[in-house]
Scaffold this active site. Structure first.
Site, mmCIF file in Angstrom:
data_model
loop_
_atom_site.group_PDB
_atom_site.id
_atom_site.type_symbol
_atom_site.label_atom_id
_atom_site.label_comp_id
_atom_site.label_asym_id
_atom_site.label_seq_id
_atom_site.Cartn_x
_atom_site.Cartn_y
_atom_site.Cartn_z
ATOM 1 N N GLY A 11 0.840 -1.196 0.000
ATOM 2 C CA GLY A 11 0.000 0.000 0.000
ATOM 3 C C GLY A 11 0.873 1.242 0.000
ATOM 4 O O GLY A 11 0.514 2.269 0.577
ATOM 5 N N ALA A 12 2.005 1.149 -0.685
ATOM 6 C CA ALA A 12 3.040 2.170 -0.586
ATOM 7 C C ALA A 12 2.650 3.523 -1.170
ATOM 8 O O ALA A 12 3.225 4.544 -0.800
ATOM 9 C CB ALA A 12 4.320 1.671 -1.270
ATOM 10 N N ARG A 15 -2.157 7.103 1.318
ATOM 11 C CA ARG A 15 -1.877 8.218 2.233
ATOM 12 C C ARG A 15 -0.966 7.793 3.378
ATOM 13 O O ARG A 15 0.004 8.469 3.700
ATOM 14 C CB ARG A 15 -3.195 8.787 2.770
ATOM 15 C CG ARG A 15 -4.044 9.500 1.724
ATOM 16 C CD ARG A 15 -5.322 10.057 2.329
ATOM 17 N NE ARG A 15 -6.212 8.991 2.772
ATOM 18 C CZ ARG A 15 -7.181 8.459 2.021
ATOM 19 N NH1 ARG A 15 -7.374 8.895 0.800
ATOM 20 N NH2 ARG A 15 -7.966 7.508 2.498
ATOM 21 N N MET A 16 -1.306 6.671 4.005
ATOM 22 C CA MET A 16 -0.464 6.164 5.090
ATOM 23 C C MET A 16 0.790 5.503 4.554
ATOM 24 O O MET A 16 1.889 5.635 5.109
ATOM 25 C CB MET A 16 -1.254 5.176 5.954
ATOM 26 C CG MET A 16 -2.099 5.816 7.027
ATOM 27 S SD MET A 16 -1.104 6.387 8.431
ATOM 28 C CE MET A 16 -0.683 4.813 9.208
ATOM 29 N N ARG A 35 8.262 -1.917 -2.388
ATOM 30 C CA ARG A 35 7.057 -1.087 -2.368
ATOM 31 C C ARG A 35 6.014 -1.798 -3.225
ATOM 32 O O ARG A 35 6.281 -2.104 -4.389
ATOM 33 C CB ARG A 35 7.314 0.302 -2.949
ATOM 34 C CG ARG A 35 8.489 1.037 -2.352
ATOM 35 C CD ARG A 35 8.606 2.420 -2.980
ATOM 36 N NE ARG A 35 9.885 3.038 -2.668
ATOM 37 C CZ ARG A 35 10.123 4.346 -2.748
ATOM 38 N NH1 ARG A 35 9.159 5.155 -3.140
ATOM 39 N NH2 ARG A 35 11.309 4.829 -2.458
ATOM 40 N N GLY A 77 -1.774 -1.879 9.706
ATOM 41 C CA GLY A 77 -2.548 -0.722 10.118
ATOM 42 C C GLY A 77 -3.923 -0.676 9.506
ATOM 43 O O GLY A 77 -4.722 0.198 9.842
ATOM 44 N N THR A 78 -4.220 -1.595 8.600
ATOM 45 C CA THR A 78 -5.539 -1.648 7.984
ATOM 46 C C THR A 78 -6.565 -2.089 9.017
ATOM 47 O O THR A 78 -6.332 -3.038 9.762
ATOM 48 C CB THR A 78 -5.546 -2.636 6.801
ATOM 49 O OG1 THR A 78 -4.474 -2.296 5.911
ATOM 50 C CG2 THR A 78 -6.861 -2.585 6.055
ATOM 51 N N PRO A 105 -5.006 -1.061 15.512
ATOM 52 C CA PRO A 105 -6.079 -0.134 15.147
ATOM 53 C C PRO A 105 -5.619 1.319 15.109
ATOM 54 O O PRO A 105 -6.200 2.131 14.393
ATOM 55 C CB PRO A 105 -7.114 -0.356 16.262
ATOM 56 C CG PRO A 105 -6.879 -1.751 16.726
ATOM 57 C CD PRO A 105 -5.382 -1.927 16.646
ATOM 58 N N HIS A 134 -13.295 11.261 11.241
ATOM 59 C CA HIS A 134 -12.259 11.001 10.241
ATOM 60 C C HIS A 134 -12.608 11.709 8.938
ATOM 61 O O HIS A 134 -13.706 12.242 8.783
ATOM 62 C CB HIS A 134 -12.099 9.496 9.987
ATOM 63 C CG HIS A 134 -11.359 8.778 11.060
ATOM 64 N ND1 HIS A 134 -11.935 8.453 12.266
ATOM 65 C CD2 HIS A 134 -10.081 8.324 11.122
ATOM 66 C CE1 HIS A 134 -11.043 7.823 13.023
ATOM 67 N NE2 HIS A 134 -9.915 7.739 12.360
ATOM 68 N N LYS A 138 -12.561 7.684 4.285
ATOM 69 C CA LYS A 138 -12.428 6.455 5.070
ATOM 70 C C LYS A 138 -13.596 5.534 4.745
ATOM 71 O O LYS A 138 -14.756 5.962 4.736
ATOM 72 C CB LYS A 138 -12.393 6.775 6.568
ATOM 73 C CG LYS A 138 -12.143 5.573 7.471
ATOM 74 C CD LYS A 138 -11.934 6.016 8.901
ATOM 75 C CE LYS A 138 -11.741 4.841 9.831
ATOM 76 N NZ LYS A 138 -10.598 3.993 9.448
#
Length: 250
Positions: A11-12, A15-16, A35, A77-78, A105, A134, A138
């Protein structure tokens, strides 16, 4: 100098993910070796020791399962990890051997402290509600942090022998009272310009307590991401919550 930890980011370009790429590249003890984005062949993950997984709920379980099969530790982090998905992951990890997977989370240290403070406060107040805000891009609601916070509060209330949160509402056809996560009301706001924000409102006779945390920039998550990368190999199995690495969980 000790050997650097080899890291891949799944997920490179998100945003995160883009923030994680920058953080890994800036760390002297880490080396970015891969990546990956949606549709990419993960293969051997570039020979990574640890993969950071920051994608979307529908894709995450398969990505993490691939990491486990490759013997690569994963820092995830998902959000969207239900108990059923976690049970499947635990079985996969058990079959694979000594692989560590961190499901986080929230990576913000302040958010973890917020949840820890909420656990301490929960037994002392009759009423409690969680409100999270958020950005409108999201895809899931409530946030993983809000759901976990509600479960932590419910656990602490149960241990203290408290009953249900008082609420005389008998008619709510439009869902104004929000969701209920293990008996704790949770409300989700989606507003342009916001990143990640949460407050926990406690109420008792004649007093109130509000615990609030705000992430104004995704840079706030990176110290936690890097902590996960550096420690995940020392925690085989599936760990839910970075607080376990930081000594914030009782």
């Amino acid at each position: 100098m000790s050997e650097r930890i080899k890291v891949a980011v799944i997920g490179a370009s998100g945003r995160m993910g883009s923030q994680a790429v920058q953080a890994v590249e800036a760390a002297d003890d880490l080396e970015l070796v891969g990546r990956f984005d949606d549709g990419d062949d993960l293969g051997d993950l570039g020979g990574a020791d640890v993969a950071i997984e920051l994608t979307v709920p529908d894709a995450s379980p398969a990505n993490v399962a691939h990491c486990v099969e490759q013997g690569v530790h994963a820092v995830v982090g998902t959000t969207g990890w239900s108990e059923d998905k976690l049970a499947t992951l635990r079985a996969q990890v058990e079959a694979a051997g000594p692989v560590g997977v961190l499901i986080a989370p929230n990576f913000a240290i302040g958010a973890l402290l917020m949840m820890s403070f909420a656990r301490q406060a929960a037994p002392y107040f009759e009423s409690v509600e969680v409100v999270e805000t958020h950005h409108p891009d999201k895809v899931d609601a409530p946030s993983g942090t809000a759901a976990r916070t509600a479960r932590i509060i419910a656990e602490a209330r149960s241990a203290a022998g408290l009953g249900s949160v008082p609420d005389a509402t008998s008619s709510d056809p439009d869902g104004a009272r929000g969701a209920s996560v293990e008996g704790v009301p949770v409300h989700a706001l989606r507003l342009r310009g916001r990143v990640a924000h949460q407050e926990i409102d406690f109420g008792g006779p004649g007093e109130a307590l509000t615990i609030r945390h705000d992430s104004f920039d995704r840079a706030s998550f990176m110290p936690g991401v890097l902590t996960g990368v550096r420690q995940v190999a020392d925690h085989p199995g599936v760990t839910v919550g970075l607080e376990h690495y930081l000594g914030l969980h009782p």
